[in-house]
Design an enzyme around this catalytic site. Sequence first.
Site, PDB file in Angstrom:
ATOM      1  N   HIS A 162      -8.391   7.052   3.993  1.00 56.14           N
ATOM      2  CA  HIS A 162      -7.129   6.190   3.509  1.00 56.14           C
ATOM      3  C   HIS A 162      -6.974   4.965   4.055  1.00 56.14           C
ATOM      4  CE1 HIS A 162      -3.372   6.329   1.540  1.00 56.14           C
ATOM      5  NE2 HIS A 162      -3.039   7.354   2.007  1.00 56.14           N
ATOM      6  N   TYR A 215      10.415  11.013   2.680  1.00 58.95           N
ATOM      7  CA  TYR A 215       9.582   9.799   2.103  1.00 58.95           C
ATOM      8  C   TYR A 215       9.030  10.048   0.960  1.00 58.95           C
ATOM      9  CZ  TYR A 215       5.585   6.649   3.280  1.00 58.95           C
ATOM     10  OH  TYR A 215       4.639   5.694   3.155  1.00 58.95           O
ATOM     11  N   THR A 249       2.033  -0.244  -0.158  1.00 59.07           N
ATOM     12  CA  THR A 249       3.014   0.537  -0.272  1.00 59.07           C
ATOM     13  C   THR A 249       4.293   0.400   0.278  1.00 59.07           C
ATOM     14  OG1 THR A 249       2.321   2.138   1.575  1.00 59.07           O
ATOM     15  CG2 THR A 249       1.220   2.575  -0.779  1.00 59.07           C
TER      16      THR A 249
END
Length: 787
Positions: A471, A587, A600
């Site tokens: 990630h 979230y 993001t």
Amino acid sequence: MAEAHQAVGFQFTVRPDGVDLKLSQEVIKNIYLSGVTAWKKRAIQFKNGVLAGVYPASPSSWLIVVIAMMSSLYIRIDASLGMIDAIKENLPHRDYISMQTRAVLSAILFATGLWLFLIYLLRYTLKALLSYHGWIFESHGKMSTSTKVWLSLVKMFSGRRPLLYSFQASLPRLPVPSVDDTIQRYLESVCPLLDSEQYNQMEMLANDFKDSKAAQLQRYLILKSWCGTNYVSDWWEEYIYLRGRSPIMVNSNFYIMDLLYVTPTHRQAARAGNVVHAMLQYRRKLERGEHAPLRALGTVPMCSSQMERIFNTTRIPGIETDIVQHLTDRKHLVVYHKGRFFQVWLYTGGRHLLPSELETQFQRILNDTSQPQPGELKLAALTAGNRVPWARARIKYFSQGGNRASLDLIESAAFFLTLDDEPQGYDPAKTKSLDSYAKSLLHGKCYDRWFDKSFTLISYPNGKLGVNAEHSWADAPIVGHMWEYVLATDCFHLGYTEEGHCKGDVNKGLPHPTRLQWQIPKECQDVIDTSYLSAKQIADDVDFHGYLFTEFGKGLIKKCRSSPDAFIQLALQLAQFRDQGVLCLTYESSMTRMFRDGRTETVRSCTSEAVAFVRAMEDEGATNAQRLALFRKAADTHQNMYRLAMTGSGIDRHLFCLYIVSKYLGIDSPFLKKVLSEPWKLSTSQTPQQQLNLVDINKFPKYVGAGGGFGPVADDGYGVSYIIVGENLITFHISSKFSSPDTDSYRFGQHIGKAMLDIQALFKSGNDKKTVEHAKHGQVENGKKQI
């Protein structure tokens, strides 16, 4: 094997009368073709680099400006207002340069300077236009005159046929929100989750921070935004991902599934051959910048910087922090099968291996019956465990000799491929097939994926595929972009024979895949076992449920005049309340790629309006009309928050960066500590689909992806990823932990389905009945794709 194959191309023997040299024509031909391909590649990269460098102008426009200046000299009109003469006077005097030549050189220099000035003028004009975000706050289906004019100007200044990185220099910087606005929005977000005493305490902390420390921290943050291209992204990558010392398997990595209903071939080697070849095609276009940049509304460009590190990238473990290592083009792949590691060359004779050739290589690996070397079977478990033991083991046992050479081959490979030995995939006849498939992609056996690679391609014996992605280097839409291209190329361009093999002739003359060699001492094997046991404990605790919601999809939701994302987010809030009896901090991931190097932002989905709607849904005294009114208000609030996050006015990234500045300065802030320690018991994300529009899913409804998912974020919470697949399907990927007595992923999936149907029922009453019936039985329009 490949090096040995090339080495035997040159054979020589020493004789008394001299050296007898024999050359292999086949090898000489391959070397020649490799050289030609390499120079062609460099030439194309140089050409496309120039095109992107001068965009939105073109190299031919330089010639036009030069000709115009030369023409003005010929007709004795000074279009430069004396600047050409000034340049001519300041040129070095040389006896062999005539006055006419000096005039021509001066005109060319002036024209070049004018051309560069015009390029920068166009870029900064486009950047100014792209800094306007009023269009995103307009109601869906309605566009004001000012927005229409703005879009026309953006199109005019965007030029024609942009390459992947053409817009990078024109993208605006991510703005730093004001502290007052961020704190106000933060307090609004926690208000529905705190009682009056807790809220008053939080308000006091926030006001104290605003009045004392915030101004100083904000000044440093503004300075950082001026000096860098993005004030968030580098710190986000370093402190959220690379400095984490806990395992990245489950906790950080995510997965993406194969096509849901279709398996083009059930031959494992053939499917892997086609897909790897499609990935090589994608990489070639990526290196040349030939992919079209993603654009919202077909006009507003998104940042493409994350795409640079899709291939040839590995996360390297460190004692205190990891680093992301990205290399240039690599010509090999590392394959794992039944505890053995193999190196496979991806090029021959200066070209990619064909799908049929890749199938041959992978089938050779599948047919190989050799046994793993001592310690080799679970070696990859080092990448699944804690980072510090892996970093120390890498330094101690893999820094020299054969171990270092083998590890370098893995870390420098284009990507990692696992030929799995257990079939997976969605099977309607098996109730938990999607759950098992998800867990296999997320963690597998904890030692059969190289979790540090940018992504691991996983191929199953029944022809199914999937991806496990690291990630830190990029977010899910980037991997999803590549995956859409690969699946479409695999199914609609490459194809298979009637027997399920890759098309093309079989080349049996390729050098066989090479086994990587390891000498792993007992002490290192103990570290491997410890990492494996730690990773297995995490994997065994993952409770996963894949839920296919088929009652309705985007088509009906849009006919109800609601945002699909807002509809689903409110359904998740309702499901959360029914599952846990309380609402929680939620979230939702939103992208900020309309800005340079954007990644993001967080949308805090649990708003006061959402809470009011949920409570009305559970209040037997409330009418459907009241509930519907509250739903619309909550949906509008959610959409506004999502738009604020996309346009740089989010809450959490700003507070995160203020916290990092405070740590650098040694300033203690109870407010920031409190904010950064709050748990996200419900973490959600929408997987984008149809980013490339390579497949018409109305014409081919079975060729849809199943999306992807991630592990639970909180020990006692849920992780939910969802993908709106076409008009009539929504897939939910739900994760939690078995160790939590309060959570159950299957139960939560049932609550989601019930919440979706209950919200839909609100639209069946009153004036909304015709809308719903029309959406169910009428022609559903595609509508604008949600960004």
